[in-house]
Design a protein around this motif. Structure first.
Motif, mmCIF file in Angstrom:
data_model
loop_
_atom_site.group_PDB
_atom_site.id
_atom_site.type_symbol
_atom_site.label_atom_id
_atom_site.label_comp_id
_atom_site.label_asym_id
_atom_site.label_seq_id
_atom_site.Cartn_x
_atom_site.Cartn_y
_atom_site.Cartn_z
ATOM 1 N N LEU A 79 -54.329 48.773 -30.725
ATOM 2 C CA LEU A 79 -52.980 49.172 -30.327
ATOM 3 C C LEU A 79 -52.963 49.734 -28.900
ATOM 4 O O LEU A 79 -52.064 49.440 -28.124
ATOM 5 C CB LEU A 79 -52.429 50.208 -31.303
ATOM 6 N N THR A 138 -55.004 48.965 -26.479
ATOM 7 C CA THR A 138 -55.175 47.852 -25.557
ATOM 8 C C THR A 138 -53.896 47.029 -25.452
ATOM 9 O O THR A 138 -53.464 46.659 -24.360
ATOM 10 C CB THR A 138 -56.346 46.958 -26.013
ATOM 11 N N TRP A 139 -53.282 46.748 -26.583
ATOM 12 C CA TRP A 139 -52.083 45.904 -26.607
ATOM 13 C C TRP A 139 -50.921 46.552 -25.857
ATOM 14 O O TRP A 139 -50.283 45.927 -25.018
ATOM 15 C CB TRP A 139 -51.685 45.590 -28.043
ATOM 16 N N TYR A 140 -50.640 47.810 -26.158
ATOM 17 C CA TYR A 140 -49.509 48.470 -25.518
ATOM 18 C C TYR A 140 -49.806 48.903 -24.088
ATOM 19 O O TYR A 140 -48.911 48.974 -23.258
ATOM 20 C CB TYR A 140 -49.049 49.675 -26.347
ATOM 21 N N GLY A 141 -51.054 49.199 -23.788
ATOM 22 C CA GLY A 141 -51.398 49.672 -22.455
ATOM 23 C C GLY A 141 -51.557 48.581 -21.422
ATOM 24 O O GLY A 141 -51.494 48.842 -20.223
ATOM 25 N N ARG A 142 -51.724 47.341 -21.846
ATOM 26 C CA ARG A 142 -51.978 46.265 -20.880
ATOM 27 C C ARG A 142 -50.788 45.988 -19.980
ATOM 28 O O ARG A 142 -50.941 45.545 -18.858
ATOM 29 C CB ARG A 142 -52.397 44.989 -21.597
ATOM 30 N N TYR A 202 -48.700 48.322 -18.851
ATOM 31 C CA TYR A 202 -48.285 49.543 -18.154
ATOM 32 C C TYR A 202 -48.228 49.300 -16.650
ATOM 33 O O TYR A 202 -49.121 48.701 -16.074
ATOM 34 C CB TYR A 202 -49.264 50.682 -18.477
#
Length: 143
Positions: A16, A18-22, A24
């Motif tokens: 999660l 990695t998925w949401y932070g990519r 940013y």
């Protein structure tokens, strides 16, 4: 079994993250952008946590109930800090974090309040004024 459950939990959190932070983005930073950092941290965390699921080792000893409650309280305070950082702004949310963690770790409440009152504005000044990282003084609720 506890090692495998921890591995699955860490894998899900890393995935999660990695998925949401990519995606940013920020108006400042390096050439690659701030979205690279979650990928650099998340992918190795997923690989290592998957190794816990496939190759569990060691014996897990759970802490006694009072210590477990303190750990859960600290996690709740950290989650609350992340949730309230936008609405309250950096200094006020950081004050609450320092006071809450200080009390959970067994400090005297008055000393925790004094420490929070000193360190929250000092940390804001360090990050905003010295390092040039823009942090909101007041959050969404105040203006």
């Amino acid at each position: 079994m506890s090692v495998r459950l921890a591995g699955v939990a860490i894998f899900m959190i890393a995935a999660l993250f990695t998925w949401y932070g990519r995606g940013y983005t920020a108006s400042f930073g390096d050439v690659l952008g701030p979205g690279v950092f979650p990928v650099i941290v998340g992918i190795p965390a997923m690989i290592l946590s998957a190794s816990l699921v496939v190759f569990p080792s060691g014996q897990v000893e759970w802490p006694e109930r009072p210590y477990l409650v303190r750990q859960l309280a600290a996690l709740a305070i950290l989650a609350g800090y992340a949730w309230l950082l936008g609405p309250l702004g950096f200094p006020l949310a950081t004050f609450g974090l320092i006071v809450g963690i200080g009390i959970v770790l067994g400090g005297a409440p008055l000393k925790a309040v004094i420490l929070g009152a000193l360190f929250a504005p000092a940390l804001w000044a360090l990050f905003d004024q010295v390092l040039g990282l823009p942090l909101a003084v007041l959050g969404d609720w105040f203006g």
